[in-house]
Design a protein around this motif. Sequence first.
Motif, mmCIF file in Angstrom:
data_model
loop_
_atom_site.group_PDB
_atom_site.id
_atom_site.type_symbol
_atom_site.label_atom_id
_atom_site.label_comp_id
_atom_site.label_asym_id
_atom_site.label_seq_id
_atom_site.Cartn_x
_atom_site.Cartn_y
_atom_site.Cartn_z
ATOM 1 N N VAL A 124 0.963 -1.259 0.144
ATOM 2 C CA VAL A 124 -0.003 0.066 0.048
ATOM 3 C C VAL A 124 0.921 1.223 -0.091
ATOM 4 C CG1 VAL A 124 -1.731 1.419 1.312
ATOM 5 C CG2 VAL A 124 -1.864 -1.292 1.355
ATOM 6 N N ASP A 125 0.864 2.227 -1.065
ATOM 7 C CA ASP A 125 1.324 3.504 -0.889
ATOM 8 C C ASP A 125 0.509 4.417 -0.918
ATOM 9 O OD1 ASP A 125 4.378 2.749 -2.333
ATOM 10 O OD2 ASP A 125 3.045 1.261 -3.060
ATOM 11 N N THR A 126 0.590 5.606 -0.049
ATOM 12 C CA THR A 126 -0.386 6.675 0.094
ATOM 13 C C THR A 126 0.365 7.905 0.424
ATOM 14 O OG1 THR A 126 -1.908 5.182 1.157
ATOM 15 C CG2 THR A 126 -2.149 7.706 1.485
ATOM 16 N N GLY A 127 0.187 9.084 -0.422
ATOM 17 C CA GLY A 127 0.728 10.208 -0.329
ATOM 18 C C GLY A 127 1.217 10.776 -1.784
ATOM 19 N N LEU A 128 1.973 11.794 -1.735
ATOM 20 C CA LEU A 128 2.487 12.396 -3.013
ATOM 21 C C LEU A 128 3.468 11.708 -3.458
ATOM 22 C CD1 LEU A 128 2.575 14.855 -4.597
ATOM 23 C CD2 LEU A 128 4.212 15.881 -3.403
ATOM 24 N N MET A 129 3.537 10.918 -4.639
ATOM 25 C CA MET A 129 4.161 9.821 -5.039
ATOM 26 C C MET A 129 4.209 9.575 -6.603
ATOM 27 S SD MET A 129 1.906 6.682 -3.995
ATOM 28 C CE MET A 129 0.032 6.601 -4.641
ATOM 29 N N ARG A 130 5.243 9.063 -7.229
ATOM 30 C CA ARG A 130 5.106 8.881 -8.597
ATOM 31 C C ARG A 130 4.160 7.509 -9.170
ATOM 32 N NH1 ARG A 130 5.354 9.017 -13.981
ATOM 33 N NH2 ARG A 130 7.365 8.427 -15.070
ATOM 34 N N LEU A 131 3.244 7.763 -9.910
ATOM 35 C CA LEU A 131 2.567 6.745 -10.454
ATOM 36 C C LEU A 131 2.882 6.640 -12.153
ATOM 37 C CD1 LEU A 131 -1.119 6.766 -8.830
ATOM 38 C CD2 LEU A 131 0.612 5.065 -8.904
ATOM 39 N N ALA A 132 3.791 5.575 -12.518
ATOM 40 C CA ALA A 132 4.100 5.464 -13.863
ATOM 41 C C ALA A 132 3.485 4.414 -14.511
ATOM 42 C CB ALA A 132 5.750 5.484 -13.933
ATOM 43 N N PHE A 133 3.179 4.555 -15.924
ATOM 44 C CA PHE A 133 2.340 3.229 -16.552
ATOM 45 C C PHE A 133 3.255 3.075 -17.913
ATOM 46 C CE2 PHE A 133 -0.715 5.317 -13.881
ATOM 47 C CZ PHE A 133 -1.105 3.932 -13.062
#
Length: 393
Positions: A124-133
């Motif tokens: 589980v990741d929560t916060g201001l993060m990088r989501l790359a696809f």
Amino acid sequence: MIRLLIVVLFIVTAAFPALAADGPVLSGLLDTIVNLGAGAGEADDFSYGIEEVANLRMQTKIKDKGVFYGAFNLIAVSGTALGGMNAGTYPGLSTSALVAGENYAAALELERLYFRVTGEYLDVDTGLMRLAFGYGQVFGSSDFLNPRNPLFPDARPRGILGSAVSVYPTDTAKVLAFATAPKNPFNSNGNGFLFGLSGDKHWDKVSLQVLYAFETPQEASSFGIHRGGLSLKADVEVGLVADMLYTYNHETTEGIDGLSVGAGFDYSFYDGNFYVLAEYLFNGSTSATARSAGNPTGFANQHYLYAMLRYAFNDYTSTSLACIVSFEDISFAPILSVEHELFQGLTLSFSGRLPLDRDVFSGNGEWGELGPIPPGVEAGTRFLFTAKARLRF
């Protein structure tokens, strides 16, 4: 503001060791950049820009299941760098965030601020993060949250405020569910929220990713926006990649306008000293890679090709020649670069970009998107030289 953020980060890292299995880790890089340009149109005949950018990152473990991540940028700029703050190296950073004074203007940008909780089959990741696809190396059609442009290779991907849950049903498969806040941070009525799912499957030489995301209705999309993507890579004699995303907005999308597709290959030979990469992009007018108010570095035409050849003289010095071409208006931008590792942790690089179009050769006024003066722009660049020293620590 800078002092406040630094104090908060040090308080966090000081508080965590009591819970952490390992102490906090601080790392980062410092870029010193000088740009020299020859202007076109209404731009100055000669211009310069100086940038000093520190990217500071830290992380600390919380027992055996959690990790805290934080990163921020400290920026000092002068000259032409001030005019390009809304695009390129600092996408999304407005000039209103700058504090200007004598000699330079300064800014602070929060880049990452999130935590990760890990389990045997679930993260589980929560916060201001990088989501790359997606697996695209150049244009990144599926990477719609952080659109790319090869003319800005050092652009920092912005963080996304949200949450993601990763499930690993097998050692070679991953299912990701994610949700992000609206692009407009002042939106508090639920419009523009993004929800999605992606799935990855890896075989010996082939990897596949599928993606779906829905953006809730807002002023520019009263029925919401649907996005569906497919990305594939294969490691055979050459590395192959195909990456596509279709964006459907009931109010603006017609036919293939919402389609963005990238496909290409890369290959190394002569013991890895030579490396070649090429990627083609089809860019629909309302697709994820198209130029818009939300994507100022996007593309205006449909068909593009990027090619790059790199040669390593030894373990410390290399040179590369790259070029991006727009086929509709016959414009292109060759980029020659040289990189040398002075010692471990310090790298010097020099690059020159030469925008070209039909007007450069014939003076017929047929300007191209990648040329010195793109259509609709009064000022441009005939040549840009960049020198950079990067210190890693």
